[in-house]
Design a protein around this motif. Structure first.
Motif, PDB file in Angstrom:
ATOM      1  N   PHE A   6       1.080  -0.715  -0.178  1.00  0.00           N
ATOM      2  CA  PHE A   6       0.048  -0.309   0.334  1.00  0.00           C
ATOM      3  C   PHE A   6       0.752   1.283   0.058  1.00  0.00           C
ATOM      4  CE2 PHE A   6      -2.961  -2.489   1.747  1.00  0.00           C
ATOM      5  CZ  PHE A   6      -3.942  -2.524   1.133  1.00  0.00           C
TER       6      PHE A   6
ATOM      7  N   GLU B 172      -6.015   1.750   4.954  1.00  0.00           N
ATOM      8  CA  GLU B 172      -6.172   0.797   3.797  1.00  0.00           C
ATOM      9  C   GLU B 172      -5.229  -0.625   4.312  1.00  0.00           C
ATOM     10  OE1 GLU B 172      -9.481   0.531   2.368  1.00  0.00           O
ATOM     11  OE2 GLU B 172      -9.322   2.208   3.001  1.00  0.00           O
TER      12      GLU B 172
ATOM     13  N   ALA C  69      -2.147   5.593   1.618  1.00  0.00           N
ATOM     14  CA  ALA C  69      -3.281   4.606   2.739  1.00  0.00           C
ATOM     15  C   ALA C  69      -2.762   3.063   3.743  1.00  0.00           C
ATOM     16  CB  ALA C  69      -3.003   3.547   1.184  1.00  0.00           C
TER      17      ALA C  69
END
Length: 335
Positions: A309, A316, A313
């Motif tokens: 990632f 996430e 992010a």
């Protein structure tokens, strides 16, 4: 520099990016430009406020990171500008046995971690990366890889021809498969899905057991070993799977207790009847890390990475970890 912190520990939405000035090194300190970091289940527990250990206020999370040395103190001798390095999980556990004071210097918990663009390290808290690894791959080594190494190659070293059972296909288990395969061992892997198991075969698994299809997976292990049981179990499940792991190990075998993924109660009687060793494994020392890196370099082992990632992010990445669909490690690219 951009830095992530947890002002509160409730859920991933509390993760906050800030702008902070980088620190200057003291005489024996090193500034590392971090290029990648990886997540462990411990990071999920810390983020959700369920970790039992001490946590620094306003924490910079994550224990596992790799990067490039960009500045060194006047008395530093162990590394130089341009070196590719990873930080130790326990910054002061250099060799010998783990002592209580080492617990107070664990990254991403009692002290700030590596989800930041620059970090100040003591020169003793770093190891050099194997040359063939990327920063993303190197960032997977400090906790998961070293835990698997400590389990299999320190107190009761794995020997060629022995059999290892690993539970699941997460970071520690994936490294255990790779290391055991490199050492000439047979490796049995359990997981929740056939797709995950087939991936495990690609990086060294010999035998595959779907524990949803075979909930009494210890019986399948005994069938595969003709009733003998395995020599080593890399036990990442915790109390909820430990009883089955003890059933799957041979007389006099070793169960390396690593994970806390499941809860439950334990009947210790089978440990006695099997003369088995159940040993807690909590990462490892710098001495172990350097020995592990020699094996990784010699066999040119490449860590199993599920997904990378971008730095922006990071939330996430945490959510992907929580989903438990990954095989291998989840990495955040910082630079």
């Amino acid at each position: 520099m951009r830095t992530y912190r947890f002002p509160k520990l409730r859920d991933v939405d509390d993760l906050t990016m800030t702008e902070e000035p980088p620190a200057k090194p003291g005489p024996r300190q090193v500034v590392v430009r971090l290029c990648a970091a990886s997540l462990n289940y411990r990071d999920h527990l810390i983020m959700s406020g369920r970790y039992r250990g001490r946590i620094a206020p306003n924490l910079i999370p994550l224990s596992d990171g790799a990067g490039e040395v960009v500045e060194v103190g006047t008395e530093v001798t162990r590394c130089k500008v341009g070196d590719r390095v990873a930080g130790l999980f326990f910054q002061t556990w250099l060799g010998g046995e783990l002592v209580p004071s080492d617990h107070a210097r664990a990254l991403g918990g009692p002290v700030d971690g590596v989800l930041t663009e620059y970090k100040l390290f003591d020169e003793n808290g770093l190891v050099h990366l194997p040359e063939h690894l990327s920063f993303e791959e190197g960032a997977t080594l400090p906790c998961a890889a070293l835990t698997a190494w400590n389990a299999l190659f320190t107190q009761r070293p794995l020997r060629a021809g022995e059999t290892v059972l690993t539970l699941g296909t997460g970071g520690v288990s994936s490294f255990a498969v790779q290391f055991a395969h490199a050492a000439g061992a047979r490796v049995i892997v359990t997981s929740s899905g056939d797709e995950k198991l087939e991936k495990a075969r690609m990086f060294g698994a010999s035998d595959l057991i779907n524990y949803r299809t075979h909930p009494d997976w210890e019986s399948e292990v005994l069938k595969l070993t003709e009733g003998r049981g395995v020599d080593h179990v890399v036990e990442v499940g915790g109390a909820g799977t430990l009883q089955r792991s003890i059933a799957a190990v041979r007389l006099g075998g070793a169960v390396h207790l690593i994970g806390v993924l499941t809860g439950g109660q334990i009947d210790p009687t089978p440990i006695l009847f099997k003369s088995a060793t159940v040993r807690g494994v909590y990462v490892g020392s710098r001495e172990m890390f350097e020995a592990m890196n020699r094996l990784i370099a010699f066999h040119r082992i490449r860590p199993v990475i599920d997904k990378v990632f971008p730095f922006e992010a990071a939330k996430e990445a945490y959510r992907h970890l929580e989903g438990a669909s990954h095989v291998g490690k989840i990495v955040i690219a910082i630079a």
